[in-house]
Design a protein around this motif. Structure first.
Motif, mmCIF file in Angstrom:
data_model
loop_
_atom_site.group_PDB
_atom_site.id
_atom_site.type_symbol
_atom_site.label_atom_id
_atom_site.label_comp_id
_atom_site.label_asym_id
_atom_site.label_seq_id
_atom_site.Cartn_x
_atom_site.Cartn_y
_atom_site.Cartn_z
ATOM 1 N N PHE A 313 1.841 10.652 -10.143
ATOM 2 C CA PHE A 313 1.339 9.197 -10.202
ATOM 3 C C PHE A 313 1.792 8.564 -11.235
ATOM 4 N N SER A 314 3.232 9.007 -12.091
ATOM 5 C CA SER A 314 3.971 8.207 -12.960
ATOM 6 C C SER A 314 5.125 7.903 -12.362
ATOM 7 N N HIS A 315 5.398 8.089 -11.081
ATOM 8 C CA HIS A 315 6.743 7.668 -10.524
ATOM 9 C C HIS A 315 6.188 7.174 -9.201
ATOM 10 N N PRO A 316 6.934 6.242 -8.551
ATOM 11 C CA PRO A 316 6.670 5.730 -6.993
ATOM 12 C C PRO A 316 6.674 7.000 -6.021
ATOM 13 N N PHE A 317 6.048 6.945 -5.154
ATOM 14 C CA PHE A 317 6.362 7.663 -3.951
ATOM 15 C C PHE A 317 7.634 8.035 -3.434
ATOM 16 N N GLU A 318 8.156 6.769 -3.443
ATOM 17 C CA GLU A 318 9.570 6.726 -2.660
ATOM 18 C C GLU A 318 10.668 7.367 -3.431
ATOM 19 N N THR A 319 10.543 7.318 -4.958
ATOM 20 C CA THR A 319 11.800 7.770 -5.602
ATOM 21 C C THR A 319 11.197 8.956 -6.532
ATOM 22 N N CYS A 320 10.155 9.436 -6.536
ATOM 23 C CA CYS A 320 9.859 10.879 -7.449
ATOM 24 C C CYS A 320 10.439 11.869 -7.043
ATOM 25 N N PHE A 337 4.799 14.114 0.282
ATOM 26 C CA PHE A 337 3.827 13.168 0.282
ATOM 27 C C PHE A 337 4.463 11.993 1.108
ATOM 28 N N ILE A 338 5.707 11.338 0.648
ATOM 29 C CA ILE A 338 6.415 10.374 1.146
ATOM 30 C C ILE A 338 6.774 10.409 2.581
ATOM 31 N N ASN A 339 7.241 11.843 2.467
ATOM 32 C CA ASN A 339 7.740 12.188 4.135
ATOM 33 C C ASN A 339 6.684 12.146 5.012
ATOM 34 N N LEU A 373 1.677 1.284 -9.141
ATOM 35 C CA LEU A 373 0.669 0.570 -8.252
ATOM 36 C C LEU A 373 1.408 -0.188 -7.379
ATOM 37 N N ALA A 374 2.104 -1.219 -7.627
ATOM 38 C CA ALA A 374 2.666 -2.082 -6.865
ATOM 39 C C ALA A 374 3.689 -1.436 -5.626
ATOM 40 N N PRO A 375 4.607 -0.609 -6.353
ATOM 41 C CA PRO A 375 5.607 -0.088 -5.312
ATOM 42 C C PRO A 375 4.970 1.037 -4.487
ATOM 43 N N ASN A 376 3.841 1.660 -4.651
ATOM 44 C CA ASN A 376 3.146 2.395 -3.833
ATOM 45 C C ASN A 376 2.367 1.809 -2.805
ATOM 46 N N SER A 411 -7.219 -5.089 -7.058
ATOM 47 C CA SER A 411 -7.879 -5.600 -6.032
ATOM 48 C C SER A 411 -6.650 -6.460 -5.646
ATOM 49 N N LYS A 412 -5.931 -7.166 -6.778
ATOM 50 C CA LYS A 412 -5.097 -8.420 -6.406
ATOM 51 C C LYS A 412 -3.802 -7.815 -5.428
ATOM 52 N N LEU A 413 -3.568 -6.449 -5.477
ATOM 53 C CA LEU A 413 -2.266 -5.826 -4.809
ATOM 54 C C LEU A 413 -2.983 -5.519 -3.180
ATOM 55 N N LEU A 414 -4.383 -5.044 -3.398
ATOM 56 C CA LEU A 414 -4.848 -4.817 -1.908
ATOM 57 C C LEU A 414 -4.925 -6.032 -1.141
ATOM 58 N N TRP A 415 -5.256 -7.249 -1.765
ATOM 59 C CA TRP A 415 -5.289 -8.502 -1.020
ATOM 60 C C TRP A 415 -3.888 -8.889 -0.446
ATOM 61 N N ASP A 416 -2.820 -8.944 -1.666
ATOM 62 C CA ASP A 416 -1.420 -9.321 -1.463
ATOM 63 C C ASP A 416 -0.432 -8.246 -2.241
ATOM 64 N N PRO A 417 0.005 -7.246 -1.359
ATOM 65 C CA PRO A 417 0.727 -6.386 -2.142
ATOM 66 C C PRO A 417 1.891 -6.990 -2.714
ATOM 67 N N ASP A 418 2.432 -8.342 -2.535
ATOM 68 C CA ASP A 418 3.712 -8.772 -3.188
ATOM 69 C C ASP A 418 2.821 -9.696 -4.367
#
Length: 575
Positions: A313-320, A337-339, A373-376, A411-418
């Protein structure tokens, strides 16, 4: 530019629209220092509230539509309320915590709105369990949560109600009823014996009698909860699936124990669909069931909730690049996990996520997940995820690792991931911590920067032994927080909030001194726990009271959970 002087709400509007009108009246009146009337007819210079039912918006979506001299808010039963809060946020209001809201002072209510705004959330289900949102339904609505942990009454828009939740095998086939008479209903453990101890067992999913009993249990639960839209049919929180010959054969055929589980869940969902056509049957892809099966696919009324418990949880799932956190399939191969996230996105039409946002073994420890938080969450969107639960520190007294800020950002990200995380973080810290906000952000960046620069991987339950918490780094964190506290020395409220953050570093110092050096400074320990209590804080360790935590500290154990037979046995939380 629209000048807003009234709120228009038609007679006989639904109760959710009435609630939205009252919230608008409250905040708009506070802003301008004059009572804003709610009219039963459409007036000029109004905020017009119109609750609608349409597939385009669903229950949560809304539109803000400029009309002549007025602004119309259209939305579903929750969307009409969210639309009202969106208007207030556009006017400068901020809902940071239940006790900390920013309401600007203005001479008159003016808003520039050139084009229609429409918002429909990507995630149909949004939940995290920081205590502020669990304890305050009104605040949960302001943060646009709609999950089962938020007991939101129908007047405030309601929530997505679960029957049970997760780890439900004991409810499907209770060991208290069948354990003694039918041990064959329960999983064969690696030692060859069947375990019938509650929550320390799984079911034998290839036993047809188990399926029959489970169908009856689910039917009874749904009849007893007619408003529920989701029911969980999911493995217990116990790491051993059934090792009987039949179950292992299916696991091997499917390439994953998830195939055995899905055959069981699909059978229940298929049998009960005619009676409960609107119910979603939810299960887990957790630990040994995390990888996707080769053959079986979830039925259209089955939801798979993928859990990231093994991940870094210190690196994004897609790049860890941490290969140590993979799950082993029945054939001995490994899956990340990302796979698994990507593969479930290809085979399931409704995926939910169970993600982790704190250190559960040491709630107070600084957790360097701010940059992921955001990239995941964006990775979830890219892989067909329709709902997210971000598991948090839900202790009744809250926490010290800036839980309030993390809850706001999530909560901001769950409403709008961007969402613009940097802007939201700056707005929150500058208001909540005042002049210390800039140093709080420096502290966060220093923590996360260390994890990224040195490629330090962090799990959900790690002891504070990594270089993130070396003496050099702790001194650096303290130096930054010294500046933070000094900057608000004459602001009692903000100073107190900074001192609360400082408890994180203080705890790690005390724990490392005991565990790594055998040092126990009695005065320092007593002062820490006195300060901890003064903030109304409770647990330092998930499910474990501070009594066990203190004992573990003095007896050189990492966690108070080591004194329990099962980590959930200490159920009483003392305030």
């Amino acid at each position: 530019m629209y000048t807003l002087k009234n709120i228009s709400l038609l007679e006989n509007s639904p109760e959710q629209a009435s609630y939205a009108a009252e919230e608008l009246r409250y905040y708009l009146s506070m802003m301008c220092g004059a009572s804003i009337p709610v009219q039963s007819e459409q007036m000029e210079n109004s905020v017009i509230l119109e609750q609608v039912t349409c597939p385009e918006l669903g229950e949560d979506g809304f539109k803000l539509i400029p009309e002549d001299t007025s602004i119309r808010i259209c939305g579903g039963k929750r969307g009409i309320i969210y639309g009202a809060y969106e208007l207030l946020e556009m006017l400068g209001c901020r809902f940071f915590t239940p006790e900390c809201e920013k309401v600007p002072t203005v001479l008159q209510i003016e808003l520039e709105l050139d084009t229609e705004i429409q918002q429909v959330p990507v995630f149909e289900y949004r939940e995290h369990d920081y205590v502020d949102l669990c304890r305050s339904p009104r605040f949960a609505v302001k943060r646009r949560m709609n999950g089962d942990d938020h007991p939101i009454p129908e007047k405030l828009g309601g929530h997505l109600s679960y029957v049970w939740y997760v780890h439900t095998f004991d409810k499907l086939v209770p060991p208290s009823i069948y354990g003694e008479s039918h041990p064959e209903y329960y999983a064969v453990m690696p030692d060859g014996n069947r375990s019938v101890t509650p929550q320390r067992n799984q079911l034998c999913l290839t036993n047809p009698e188990v399926t029959k009993i489970a169908i009856d249990s689910v039917r009874k639960a749904l009849k007893a909860n007619p408003a529920a839209r989701i029911i969980s049919i999911s493995q217990n929180d116990w790491p051993y699936n059934c090792q009987c010959e039949k179950c292992l054969a299916v696991d091997k055929e499917e390439g994953s124990a998830s195939g055995t589980l899905l055959r069981f869940v699909n059978a229940i969902a298929e049998r009960l669909e005619p009676e409960f056509p609107d119910v979603v049957f939810d299960t887990l892809a957790y630990q040994y069931t995390r990888p996707t099966p080769i053959i079986t696919k979830p039925r259209h009324n089955v939801c798979v909730r993928l859990c990231s418990i093994e991940a870094c949880f210190s690196h994004p799932f897609e790049t860890c690049d941490d290969d140590s956190r993979k799950v082993i399939r029945p054939d001995g191969t490994q899956s990340s996990f990302i796979n698994d996230l990507r593969e479930w996105g290809q085979v399931s039409n409704r995926n939910y996520i169970w993600d982790y946002t704190t250190c559960f073994g040491h709630y107070a420890a600084p957790h360097p997940n701010w940059h992921v938080l955001a990239p995941n969450i964006k990775a979830f969107v890219r892989n067909n995820v329709r709902g997210v639960f971000e598991q948090a520190n839900r202790s009744l007294g809250g926490g010290v690792d800036m839980n309030e800020l993390r809850a706001y950002i999530i909560s901001k990200l769950l409403w709008d991931p961007d969402s613009d995380v940097e802007r939201h973080m700056k707005e929150f810290t500058d208001y909540y911590y005042g002049a210390a906000g800039v140093y709080i952000r420096e502290y966060i960046e220093t923590l996360c920067g260390k994890a990224e620069q040195d490629n330090i991987h962090v799990g959900f339950n790690d002891n504070p032994t990594s270089e993130l918490f070396s003496e050099e780094m702790l001194n650096l964190y303290d130096a930054i927080l010294n500046k933070a506290e000094e900057s608000v020395a004459n602001d009692a409220l903000r100073c107190r909030r900074v001192q609360k953050v400082r408890l994180s570093v203080r705890w790690v110092r005390i724990k490392r001194a005991a565990m790594l050096h055998g040092e126990h400074n009695t005065e320092e320990i007593n002062t820490f726990f006195n300060d901890w209590n003064s903030f109304g804080l409770t647990r330092l360790d998930e499910w474990v009271s501070v009594h066990y935590t203190l004992r573990a500290l003095l007896e050189d154990k990492w966690r108070g959970a080591e004194y329990l037979n099962h980590w959930t046995d200490d159920r009483v939380e003392i305030l």
